[in-house]
Design an enzyme around this catalytic site. Structure first.
Site, PDB file in Angstrom:
ATOM      1  N   HIS A 174       0.833  -1.218   0.000  1.00  0.00           N
ATOM      2  CA  HIS A 174       0.000   0.000   0.000  1.00  0.00           C
ATOM      3  C   HIS A 174       0.863   1.262   0.000  1.00  0.00           C
ATOM      4  O   HIS A 174       0.432   2.313   0.453  1.00  0.00           O
ATOM      5  CB  HIS A 174      -0.941   0.051   1.215  1.00  0.00           C
ATOM      6  CG  HIS A 174      -1.668  -1.226   1.492  1.00  0.00           C
ATOM      7  ND1 HIS A 174      -2.929  -1.489   1.018  1.00  0.00           N
ATOM      8  CD2 HIS A 174      -1.285  -2.336   2.180  1.00  0.00           C
ATOM      9  CE1 HIS A 174      -3.308  -2.696   1.414  1.00  0.00           C
ATOM     10  NE2 HIS A 174      -2.322  -3.233   2.109  1.00  0.00           N
TER      11      HIS A 174
ATOM     12  N   SER B   6      14.885  21.517 -16.213  1.00  0.00           N
ATOM     13  CA  SER B   6      13.671  22.301 -16.426  1.00  0.00           C
ATOM     14  C   SER B   6      14.056  23.617 -17.076  1.00  0.00           C
ATOM     15  O   SER B   6      15.122  24.161 -16.801  1.00  0.00           O
ATOM     16  CB  SER B   6      12.995  22.560 -15.079  1.00  0.00           C
ATOM     17  OG  SER B   6      12.214  23.742 -15.139  1.00  0.00           O
TER      18      SER B   6
ATOM     19  N   LYS C 214      16.130  21.728 -10.976  1.00  0.00           N
ATOM     20  CA  LYS C 214      15.465  20.478 -11.307  1.00  0.00           C
ATOM     21  C   LYS C 214      16.338  19.474 -12.037  1.00  0.00           C
ATOM     22  O   LYS C 214      17.158  19.819 -12.868  1.00  0.00           O
ATOM     23  CB  LYS C 214      14.240  20.761 -12.182  1.00  0.00           C
ATOM     24  CG  LYS C 214      13.144  21.500 -11.437  1.00  0.00           C
ATOM     25  CD  LYS C 214      12.329  20.573 -10.578  1.00  0.00           C
ATOM     26  CE  LYS C 214      11.441  19.793 -11.494  1.00  0.00           C
ATOM     27  NZ  LYS C 214      10.263  19.297 -10.853  1.00  0.00           N
TER      28      LYS C 214
ATOM     29  N   GLU D 145       9.714   8.371 -16.768  1.00  0.00           N
ATOM     30  CA  GLU D 145       8.348   8.856 -16.987  1.00  0.00           C
ATOM     31  C   GLU D 145       7.835   8.482 -18.376  1.00  0.00           C
ATOM     32  O   GLU D 145       6.683   8.079 -18.544  1.00  0.00           O
ATOM     33  CB  GLU D 145       8.288  10.370 -16.802  1.00  0.00           C
ATOM     34  CG  GLU D 145       8.473  10.800 -15.355  1.00  0.00           C
ATOM     35  CD  GLU D 145       8.659  12.299 -15.247  1.00  0.00           C
ATOM     36  OE1 GLU D 145       7.654  13.013 -15.142  1.00  0.00           O
ATOM     37  OE2 GLU D 145       9.817  12.757 -15.289  1.00  0.00           O
TER      38      GLU D 145
END
Ligand code: ARG
Length: 448
Positions: A155, A276, A282, A289
């Site tokens: 979980h 970024s 970043k 992804e």
């Protein structure tokens, strides 16, 4: 005029040509188409269905066409519809009437089914190799980090300490099954449909087995309607691609989480991260992804192909031309994803300290504390309750179980002795799980 233009009194509308043509996506099967035609022509000659010397000339010219395509000397035409008729047209342009004999005893319906099978066979092999590379990388990463402890989750809540290597090897098992799925799928599709003709077979004395043998196929289809009109083999490939992407996507999701500041378990190499355009700090896990994101399109390919096929009466229907873009896209996506994903893993830095300190927090040793009491004679349900109370106490007092004094332990149960500290150490929690398939170092070494 079209190769099939005999019964028509008009040229097809150019809109129809564009709509109908598949050359822009089936051109990639040129090699398989020529291979199939060479086998077919050789067999026609051997069976004396066409003069032997004509079959020799056809084969020779097909080889020349193949070389010319590979040298970039051939431009395919939309007008000739698909790869099959483009190549036949080239053949006829080069050797005239002899070239016209190639299509004896064959239909584009069995031809396209063959080409796709040959093409997918090769792709299965290539993707198997890529999966093997990935499993090798996983194995190396696991060996290198054999004793690194991390929190295991259920979980997405901390559950029990596990070896990071054990976690990696879980993916290795999944990819191993994907390899076996691919091999089985390859085995089922490596059957020749040539000889099925348009749908009913053919009147010529073809030697179907001989053709299959020449093409290194394991047999011939036994029902001509099935041979030309089923695409379950392509659907299966899309399914296997979907499972590979599903596995990769789950892994990608973990990499994304792990490389976040909150987890900090791993750091991706600069060469496998992106920045970024606005936030200078970043470092984004774009590769992971995109691996996760591209899974969607592969599922889409599978569903699209299943849907194309679901309402089609036997045998061939032009709808089936829609099979190729789907299965090609699924394959291309997997082939693009696996190598970059593998290299991203290979170059990633593992932060074992972060993993360990995360495992030390969150009461991942609570089950082991309960097991300790069980070993001292308490029934498991009672032990579960006692440790539950200890956890509540620790949360209130902001400490870990192992940070309690022996006096505090004893206030919960007289069964606690000094050996409780060893019993709830991370190493102990891991290494006592020495059941087959468990996370104990011993077991992980055996898995490796
Ligand atoms: N381009 C077609 C396809 O991909 C080849 C088979 C065409 N057969 C036919 N009867 N029109 O399915």
């Amino acid at each position: 005029m079209k190769l099939w233009g005999g019964r028509f009194s008009k040229e097809t509308d150019s809109l129809v040509d564009d709509f109908n043509s598949s050359i822009r996506f089936d051109a990639r099967m040129y090699r398989q188409d020529i291979e199939g035609s060479i086998a077919h022509a050789t067999m026609l000659g051997k069976q004396e269905i066409i003069p032997y010397e004509n079959s020799v000339l056809i084969v020779k010219t097909l080889n020349e066409i193949l070389a010319d395509i590979e040298d970039g000397k051939v431009e395919f035409s939309v007008d000739a519809e698909d790869i099959h008729m483009n190549i036949e047209k080239l053949l006829i342009e080069r050797i005239g009437d002899v070239g016209k004999q190639l299509h004896t005893g064959r239909s584009r319906n069995d031809q396209v089914a063959l080409d796709l099978r040959l093409y997918l066979r090769e792709q299965c092999d290539e993707i198997c190799d890529m999966l093997m590379e990935l499993t090798k990388t996983l194995k190396a990463l696991a060996s290198k980090n054999i004793s690194v402890i991390m929190p295991g989750y259920t979980h997405l809540q901390k559950a029990q300490p596990i070896l990071f290597s054990h976690h990696l090897l879980a993916y290795l098992e999944m990819y191993k099954r994907d390899v076996s799925r691919l091999r089985e799928c390859r085995e089922r599709l490596n059957i020749s449909p040539l000889g099925s003709g348009a749908l009913a077979g053919t009147t010529y004395p073809l030697d179907r087995e001989y053709v299959a043998e020449m093409l290194n196929m394991d047999g011939v289809t036994v029902n001509s309607l099935d041979g030309v009109s089923d695409r379950d083999f392509a659907i299966e490939v899309c399914f296997v691609m979907s499972v590979i992407m599903m596995h990769t996507s789950r892994f990608a999701e973990e990499i994304i989480l792990w490389s976040s500041n909150e987890f900090g378990f791993v750091e991706l190499d600069d060469a496998f991260s992106t920045g970024s355009s606005i936030m200078p700090q970043k470092k984004n896990p774009d590769v992971a992804e995109l691996a996760r994101g591209k899974t969607g399109r592969v599922y889409g390919d599978l569903i699209a192909l299943l849907t194309v096929m679901k309402g089609l009466p036997l045998a061939y229907n032009k709808d089936m031309q829609e099979d190729k873009e789907q299965v090609f896209d699924a394959i291309d996506t997997v082939k693009m994803t696996l190598p970059v994903f593998t290299k991203m893993l290979d170059t990633m830095t593992v932060n074992s300290e972060k993993m360990r300190s995360a495992a030390l927090k969150g009461f991942t040793n609570a089950t082991d504390a309960a097991d300790y009491l069980v070993k001292k004679g308490m029934p498991f349900r009672d032990a579960h309750k006692v440790i539950g109370e200890i956890v509540a106490y620790c949360i209130k007092n902001n400490k870990a179980i192992e940070e309690m004094s022996i006096g505090e332990f004893k206030s919960f149960s007289e069964l606690f002795e000094n050996d409780i500290y060893e019993a709830v150490s991370l190493e102990n929690c891991v290494d006592l799980r020495d059941v087959t398939g468990g996370t104990a170092t011993n077991q992980v070494k055996q898995q490796l």
